[in-house]
Enzyme design. Sequence first.
Site, mmCIF file in Angstrom:
data_model
loop_
_atom_site.group_PDB
_atom_site.id
_atom_site.type_symbol
_atom_site.label_atom_id
_atom_site.label_comp_id
_atom_site.label_asym_id
_atom_site.label_seq_id
_atom_site.Cartn_x
_atom_site.Cartn_y
_atom_site.Cartn_z
ATOM 1 C CG ASP A 142 51.020 -70.946 28.547
ATOM 2 O OD1 ASP A 142 51.788 -71.585 29.305
ATOM 3 O OD2 ASP A 142 51.424 -70.195 27.641
ATOM 4 C CG HIS A 158 55.200 -76.606 37.259
ATOM 5 N ND1 HIS A 158 54.788 -75.740 38.246
ATOM 6 C CD2 HIS A 158 55.877 -77.598 37.907
ATOM 7 C CE1 HIS A 158 55.177 -76.197 39.425
ATOM 8 N NE2 HIS A 158 55.848 -77.323 39.244
ATOM 9 C CD GLU A 198 56.173 -80.995 36.561
ATOM 10 O OE1 GLU A 198 55.125 -81.301 37.177
ATOM 11 O OE2 GLU A 198 57.307 -81.197 37.018
ATOM 12 C CG ASP A 244 60.517 -82.732 39.856
ATOM 13 O OD1 ASP A 244 60.105 -82.930 38.706
ATOM 14 O OD2 ASP A 244 60.853 -83.661 40.622
HETATM 15 O O1 9MR Z 1 57.076 -78.753 41.128
HETATM 16 C C1 9MR Z 1 56.459 -79.970 41.494
HETATM 17 C C2 9MR Z 1 56.150 -80.788 40.259
HETATM 18 O O2 9MR Z 1 57.337 -81.176 39.630
HETATM 19 C C3 9MR Z 1 55.286 -81.994 40.596
HETATM 20 O O3 9MR Z 1 54.830 -82.623 39.420
HETATM 21 C C4 9MR Z 1 54.093 -81.574 41.426
HETATM 22 C C5 9MR Z 1 53.260 -82.763 41.863
HETATM 23 O O4 9MR Z 1 53.998 -83.635 42.641
HETATM 24 O O5 9MR Z 1 54.491 -80.858 42.562
HETATM 25 C C6 9MR Z 1 55.201 -79.667 42.263
HETATM 26 O O6 9MR Z 1 55.566 -79.062 43.446
HETATM 27 C C7 9MR Z 1 54.523 -78.393 44.124
HETATM 28 C C8 9MR Z 1 54.180 -79.124 45.396
HETATM 29 O O7 9MR Z 1 53.656 -80.395 45.107
HETATM 30 C C9 9MR Z 1 53.183 -78.339 46.214
HETATM 31 N N1 9MR Z 1 53.699 -77.009 46.462
HETATM 32 C C10 9MR Z 1 53.973 -76.246 45.262
HETATM 33 C C11 9MR Z 1 54.990 -76.967 44.414
HETATM 34 C C12 9MR Z 1 55.207 -76.226 43.100
HETATM 35 O O8 9MR Z 1 55.762 -75.007 43.293
HETATM 36 O O1 9MR Z 2 53.460 -88.133 35.213
HETATM 37 C C1 9MR Z 2 52.967 -88.351 36.522
HETATM 38 C C2 9MR Z 2 51.466 -88.494 36.461
HETATM 39 O O2 9MR Z 2 51.122 -89.650 35.747
HETATM 40 C C3 9MR Z 2 50.894 -88.547 37.872
HETATM 41 O O3 9MR Z 2 49.489 -88.530 37.783
HETATM 42 C C4 9MR Z 2 51.391 -87.349 38.655
HETATM 43 C C5 9MR Z 2 50.883 -87.302 40.075
HETATM 44 O O4 9MR Z 2 51.366 -88.367 40.809
HETATM 45 O O5 9MR Z 2 52.810 -87.340 38.699
HETATM 46 C C6 9MR Z 2 53.388 -87.210 37.421
HETATM 47 O O6 9MR Z 2 54.763 -87.254 37.557
HETATM 48 C C7 9MR Z 2 55.420 -86.131 38.138
HETATM 49 C C8 9MR Z 2 56.404 -86.687 39.163
HETATM 50 O O7 9MR Z 2 55.680 -87.268 40.219
HETATM 51 C C9 9MR Z 2 57.367 -85.657 39.680
HETATM 52 N N1 9MR Z 2 58.034 -84.970 38.608
HETATM 53 C C10 9MR Z 2 57.104 -84.358 37.668
HETATM 54 C C11 9MR Z 2 56.198 -85.399 37.054
HETATM 55 C C12 9MR Z 2 55.295 -84.782 35.998
HETATM 56 O O8 9MR Z 2 54.319 -83.966 36.535
#
Ligand code: 9MR
Ligand code: 9MR
Length: 592
Positions: free
Chosen positions: A562, A518, A571, A197
């Site tokens: 994957d 991701h 991600e 993100d």
């Molecule tokens: O893309 C988002 C990712 O960076 C985060 O780690 C993740 C959890 O917070 O959420 C992803 O976004 C998703 C969202 O939470 C739910 N709708 C789909 C999004 C991904 O396309």
């Molecule tokens: O790295 C984070 C992981 O420890 C948590 O369990 C998860 C859900 O809260 O979120 C991860 O961090 C995400 C952040 O919230 C948004 N950007 C992407 C990060 C990696 O997925």
Amino acid sequence: MNRIRRRSFLKSLGAAAAASTLRPQLHALSSFVQEPLSATYTAPPILLNQLGYLPNHAKLATVLLAKMPSQTTQPTTFRLRSENHAVVFEGKLSTPSLDAASGDTTAQADFSSITKPGLYQLDVEGTLSDLFTIAPTVYAEALRLTMRSYYGQRCGCVVDLGNGYHHPACHHDGAFDPTSGRSGSVPNTGGWHDAGDYGRYIVNSGITTGTLLWAWEMYPDALHSLKLDIPESGITLPDFLAEIKWNLNWMLSLQDPADGGVWHKQTSLHFCAFIMPQDDHLPSEIIGTGSAPYKSTCATADFAAVMAIAARCYHPFDPTFAARCLAAARLAWTWAREHPNVPFINPPTVLTGNYGDPDCSDELIWASAELYHTTLESQYESAFLDSIKPLLPNLKITVPSWNNVASLGLWAYAFAPRHKLSPVVEAIQQATQTAAAELIARTRTSGYGTTLSLADYHWGSNSNAGNQSLLLLVANYFQPNKATVDAALSNLHYLLGRNCFGVSWVTQLGQRPFQHPHHRPSAADGIVAPWPGLLSGGPNAYGGDAIADALPKAPPMRMWLDDQRAYSVNEIAINWNAPLVFLLAAANSSRP
Ligand code: 9MR
Ligand code: 9MR
Ligand code: ZN
């Protein structure tokens, strides 16, 4: 690298697209060239680090006995062949055993005694491995790519990694969200996109930047002249520090000049679609807790720690910037001491990453320790010693992570220059060796030589492996020991191919790198291969997204796929790459 471009193909359809009657046809065609979202892997029978091994360190490959051609007897021996197929070593496989993390029965081929640089192949009774290299420079490109990936994550400027991996400046529109206690617009001040993100989060930036700057201090021979080919190359700072300064400048902009507190993050209010950063027009908002004092303790203390380290690292090159970092660190520390318990949780209007952590005592420990290390002032030392008092009777070293930086604080204190060891420093060193011994023992029972315990396969487990290696390298820093470094490198072998999928978890590294992170730029750029040098989060046995949750229940190392949509396992993130850069810096150093 099979890089098929579809951009020019689509461009040739541009004229047709202008005629609205042809739109349906374009849609059909563009979905025809749609990139796949996922890939599956079949592990080859012999698993190894796809880049190869260092001459003077342990070299083990994992043999998957179930994948061997069926014979009346199981293989018990192996040969190492050189490029011209000559046998250079013959050895016995270890006794087969069940690896609980993967459910696989494996045996190990140990050819550590071979130190001559060259190209090799393992031969297990007629079954051949991939070709691999033994050389002192075998991880040089890996270090460059994984560190250069931070340039790829930059926000607010043109990014051009070459080979089509580029984007114009993004996220011009910054603003104070009402939750910050302020209003009005703010210019973009840089920083790194956090992950797949486009958010920027202080807590996660903190451990990332701190880890990278520690590598700078610990492995000068690997990093001080590392060439990254970034816009600042050849100007004033060494490339490594120039890249990190891009993020430090953003972090500095999140400090409230009025009181020294630091806002938690700068993101849009919700995640944008899978688009390029320049196409994301959601304003990038500075977000606070929603009520006074608006700034939060973990972010402010992490910030103080990082700015204190930066003051040390930049001093020889840019004393003015170093002084600015130190002043910012002092102010932040004072704020955090006065507000030790302001947690952050997303206000109801905000849906991006939380990085919420109810306990900021470890962040405060880290801040005091780094400020003491930098200034040697007693106010910071007494604060540090007071804050670790409750831990001392049974001091334990835990693996660092974005929400647990206690060990970074303990180590920072132990690293500070002093005339003789104090009992506290001795206790820290002792606890570090105890933790290291446990990790070393795990590499010996794991079929794939990883330090991860069964419980360690959580969201971002690959970074957990990286941080366990960091722990081992710190232990080795206190008390050099080849077995400790070998155990740290053992996780590198796991990440780069010696795992139950036979996949390299770093994009564009090794023979079978994963393909579908991701990661919004990798998905939206029209290039098949993902952006280079990025570490997958890795297996996660606890679930977290619909795609990963649909995997059949299996042993923890197998809970990965994957798939671009599977953000809880695939991600990428700046804090996951950082311990990998640290490990690769050690691997490229003559003094790990
Ligand atoms: O893309 C988002 C990712 O960076 C985060 O780690 C993740 C959890 O917070 O959420 C992803 O976004 C998703 C969202 O939470 C739910 N709708 C789909 C999004 C991904 O396309
Ligand atoms: O790295 C984070 C992981 O420890 C948590 O369990 C998860 C859900 O809260 O979120 C991860 O961090 C995400 C952040 O919230 C948004 N950007 C992407 C990060 C990696 O997925
Ligand atoms: Zn951006």
